[in-house]
Design a protein around this motif. Structure first.
Motif, mmCIF file in Angstrom:
data_model
loop_
_atom_site.group_PDB
_atom_site.id
_atom_site.type_symbol
_atom_site.label_atom_id
_atom_site.label_comp_id
_atom_site.label_asym_id
_atom_site.label_seq_id
_atom_site.Cartn_x
_atom_site.Cartn_y
_atom_site.Cartn_z
ATOM 1 N N HIS A 207 51.826 34.262 51.267
ATOM 2 C CA HIS A 207 50.660 35.055 51.300
ATOM 3 C C HIS A 207 50.174 35.472 49.662
ATOM 4 C CE1 HIS A 207 49.992 36.128 55.529
ATOM 5 N NE2 HIS A 207 51.209 35.558 55.715
ATOM 6 N N VAL A 208 49.108 35.426 49.306
ATOM 7 C CA VAL A 208 48.754 36.224 47.770
ATOM 8 C C VAL A 208 48.110 37.228 48.099
ATOM 9 C CG1 VAL A 208 47.368 35.586 45.855
ATOM 10 C CG2 VAL A 208 48.851 33.714 46.906
ATOM 11 N N VAL A 209 48.723 38.409 47.076
ATOM 12 C CA VAL A 209 47.867 39.563 47.315
ATOM 13 C C VAL A 209 47.307 39.973 45.816
ATOM 14 C CG1 VAL A 209 48.368 42.218 47.580
ATOM 15 C CG2 VAL A 209 49.565 40.371 48.759
ATOM 16 N N VAL A 210 46.090 40.449 45.920
ATOM 17 C CA VAL A 210 45.171 40.816 44.843
ATOM 18 C C VAL A 210 44.626 41.959 44.747
ATOM 19 C CG1 VAL A 210 43.446 39.974 43.224
ATOM 20 C CG2 VAL A 210 44.704 38.040 44.756
ATOM 21 N N THR A 211 45.314 42.790 43.928
ATOM 22 C CA THR A 211 44.737 44.257 43.779
ATOM 23 C C THR A 211 43.731 44.294 42.792
ATOM 24 O OG1 THR A 211 46.613 44.666 42.366
ATOM 25 C CG2 THR A 211 46.916 45.510 44.647
ATOM 26 N N ALA A 212 42.661 44.799 43.021
ATOM 27 C CA ALA A 212 41.396 44.631 42.086
ATOM 28 C C ALA A 212 40.673 45.798 41.873
ATOM 29 C CB ALA A 212 40.715 43.634 42.895
#
Length: 365
Positions: free
Chosen positions: A112-117
């Protein structure tokens, strides 16, 4: 091999220091929940992010830096079952082929890839400030116009670009977008959102104060100008410890500064970038935790100062405060040194003198 891996790739300036601090402070508690944070510290994940991007001369950062990504992966390989977490904001600068190789290396785990934005206006203002805190002399407009593969630039600041590169290597339901919560939310909301994605159920203590404090418009412009005189602070360690840590966060952040505001042309570009990112999220069906609308630049932003309005008188006032604080630091360190000399006898002064001679020779004095 762990069953699942969550690769938190940033973006920079999206509460990553805060989130990573909680994870590293609770490494053993995570293990109790079956979650492994490979490596011995935050710096190894930084090195791994640069290693994935095939950065040259990593050994200049630290002799241990080359091969960091493979070492983290090997630790995950040797962990039977459970969940692995790798986290650093520089991962988001990887190109499409580099991102694909990184995901493939983690197979057969479910990745899983997690992107905080955050929205692009906040990203540009905070990202440029971080550049300056790390020794840059580049002005804001030049940074916004630059086409660079550096971790400081639109390569890592532009959410749509990052989602396009990484969204092609995992299914959309495994790419998690976590907008930074607005200030109206509870202060631990950002952590709770990440903890939910990771499947954590325990009670984790969170810091009371935000990490990585911001500077005001006057203070960051002063630091940018001071950086022109800090050419000997060339290593990443020097820049991080002395420019970013001691000068910026240790002194300038304590001054009462006004928030940095963007010029209209920069703001217009940021609005376009943010709209493109939100449209892409909807089109691709990425998993969002939080309010996706907060990723759009608001029509009404909080008041602030544009850099063109900063006066020489304001810079002088900020500089005099810094000089006073630095002089107090020197006095305190000198008192401590003298006390150690008195307590330790003649060995300490001779050691200090030898170190001073070596330093003078290196500088060519």
């Amino acid at each position: 091999m762990v069953a699942r891996v969550f690769l938190h790739i940033g973006l920079p300036k999206t509460g990553t220091t805060y989130l990573q601090g909680i994870l590293w402070e609770n490494k053993e508690r995570l293990r109790d929940e079956g979650v492994v944070l490979p490596g011995r510290g935050h710096r190894e994940h930084l090195w791994a992010a640069l290693d994935v991007q095939e950065r040259k001369h990593l050994e200049r950062r630290d002799p241990r830096a080359p091969g960091s990504w493979e070492r983290l992966c090997a630790e995950l390989d040797a962990t039977p079952g459970g969940t692995g977490v790798v986290t650093h904001e520089f991962f988001c600068g990887a190109g499409p082929a580099q991102a694909r190789r990184a995901i493939e290396r983690l197979a057969p785990a479910e990745v899983h890839v997690v992107v905080t934005a955050r929205h692009a206006a906040g990203m540009l203002a905070a990202g440029w400030q971080e550049m300056v805190k790390n020794g840059s002399r580049t002005d804001l407009h030049a940074a916004a116009a630059a086409d660079t593969r550096s971790e400081f630039g639109w390569r890592t600041w532009d959410l749509a670009g990052v989602l396009e590169r990484w969204g092609d290597v995992v299914p959309p339901e495994r790419l998690h977008v976590l907008p930074v919560p607005p200030r109206t939310e509870p202060p631990d909301r950002h952590w709770r959102n990440l903890a939910g994605v990771l499947g954590l159920t325990g009670d984790y203590p969170v810091p009371e104060e935000a990490a990585n404090p911001s500077l005001g418009a006057v203070q960051v412009e002063l630091l940018r100008r001071v950086n022109a005189h800090l050419g000997s602070f060339s290593s990443a360690l020097d820049r991080g410890r002395w420019i970013r840590g001691h000068l910026a966060e240790g002194h300038l952040a304590d001054q009462a500064g006004e928030r940095l505001a963007l010029d209209d042309d920069l703001l217009a570009d940021c609005r376009l970038r943010s709209r493109r990112a939100v449209d892409l999220i909807a089109e691709r069906g990425f998993a969002v935790v939080g309010d996706v609308e907060t990723l759009l630049v608001p029509e009404a932003l909080a008041p602030g100062r544009d850099l063109g309005s900063v006066t020489d008188a304001e810079l002088l006032e900020a500089a005099t405060q810094v000089v006073g604080g630095l002089l107090e630091d020197v006095r305190e360190l000198t008192v401590q040194r003298d006390r150690l000399r008195e307590e330790s006898g003649p060995a300490v002064p001779s050691t200090v003198r030898r170190a001073a001679r070596v330093l003078r020779r290196r500088r060519g004095d």
